[in-house]
Design an enzyme around this catalytic site. Sequence first.
Site, PDB file in Angstrom:
ATOM      1  N   GLU A 141      54.646  77.854  46.518  1.00 32.32           N
ATOM      2  CA  GLU A 141      54.298  76.596  45.843  1.00 32.32           C
ATOM      3  C   GLU A 141      53.301  76.863  44.691  1.00 32.32           C
ATOM      4  OE1 GLU A 141      52.040  73.878  48.307  1.00 32.32           O
ATOM      5  OE2 GLU A 141      52.676  72.137  47.133  1.00 32.32           O
ATOM      6  N   LYS A 216      58.306  67.399  44.968  1.00 34.87           N
ATOM      7  CA  LYS A 216      57.740  67.307  46.330  1.00 34.87           C
ATOM      8  C   LYS A 216      57.688  65.862  46.830  1.00 34.87           C
ATOM      9  CE  LYS A 216      53.417  68.849  48.593  1.00 34.87           C
ATOM     10  NZ  LYS A 216      52.281  69.772  48.396  1.00 34.87           N
ATOM     11  N   CYS A 253      56.092  72.410  50.802  1.00 36.53           N
ATOM     12  CA  CYS A 253      54.881  72.498  51.633  1.00 36.53           C
ATOM     13  C   CYS A 253      54.706  71.381  52.666  1.00 36.53           C
ATOM     14  CB  CYS A 253      53.647  72.624  50.753  1.00 36.53           C
ATOM     15  SG  CYS A 253      52.225  73.208  51.713  1.00 36.53           S
TER      16      CYS A 253
END
Length: 396
Positions: A141, A216, A253
């Site tokens: 990330e 994300k 994540c």
Amino acid sequence: MEKIEENGSTEEKQSLKEGSICGYNSLQHLLSENLKPQLYQEVSRLLLGLNCGKTLETIAVPESAKSLSSKHGFDLQAFKFSADKEVLREPRVVRVGLIQNSIALPTTAPFSDQKKAIFEKLGPIIDAAGASGVNILCLQEAWMMPFAFCTREKSWCELAEPVNGESTKFLQEFACKYNMVIVSPILERDINHGETLWNTAVIIGNNGNIIGKHRKNHIPRVGDFNESTYYMEGNTGHPVFETAYGKIAVNICYGRHHPLNWLAFGLNGAEIVFNPSATVGELSEPLWPIEARNAAIANSYFVGSINRVGTEIFPNPFTSGDGKPQHSDFGHFYGSSYFSAPDASCTPSLSRYKDGLMISDTLNPKSSLIPCYIRSLLKFQEREVGRSMRGFIVQC
Ligand SMILES: NC(=O)NCCC(=O)O
């Protein structure tokens, strides 16, 4: 790495400094060095599972990759997930790579130097992946910058880039050189829409083309992870990207804590899902070996989990509104990248403190002979849940 002296406090100090576990670079290393071989085999069977009833096989990597790893000091591991052979179809083997790395310069260096130094550090690791015949490679990330979101300082936004920016251009060359798909998680600046910032994975095709992007879905607001200061909650849904080597998705994540993200990528047909991360020991280490592996089992796909390494120290101390004293670092990013398979087996993890490249051969997870633990459940999900969810899912 050699275990350091038995004195607890020296060991503890050393571990804190370098990020080892009492002098060992991973849990598997600690166990293998301290247990008798037979005991280690049993513990390993219980911790990592068996693939086709056997311990996961390692694969040979070329000498050129090995010498890059020793010259540049990165951990290099390679494994192969197997399945029974089908009679009518050849297996579709996809070689997948995961890269974990620390930053290359102190966070006080000029931004352009910091980025350039990360590029320079990654070059040899990507070359090792290319030399090893990796088909799809995923980076961690926000790989092109320190994980500065804890600071809540505006200046770090300067490191954001458009989807076709400098980091993408850097990786496009490797994609063409090695005929390799590369997943590149960056801090994105959407120059066409008011310069909005997003936490985005750019999917670079094996011809250097940009296949698409995913932003994300879930932003952490936990302790120092108040990342919402920087970027918006994603607006791309749960896309699955059709690449030359298979259908891939990216659950960035914090998204790994949400089972519905994993399910949605599965329902949209993902065969391999990547989880590029930046997370620290205190917060998530007990969850790390569980969540992605569970997703692979529950959704019948392979998962590649990547976490950055090192402790990043920032020039100005910060607090995070959680009552804790001000501090200049997040904690230790514990690396430990690994692969999980639908049959509940997984690879050992990369080092807890060194840069690393984890390679693994995966197979078409929808093949009827992949030993999926709960295939019938997936079918049920596709039929029952898929019917009600499909309308919400962005298909690529
Ligand atoms: N970057 C990020 O989403 N961090 C969250 C940490 C975690 O939940 O493990």
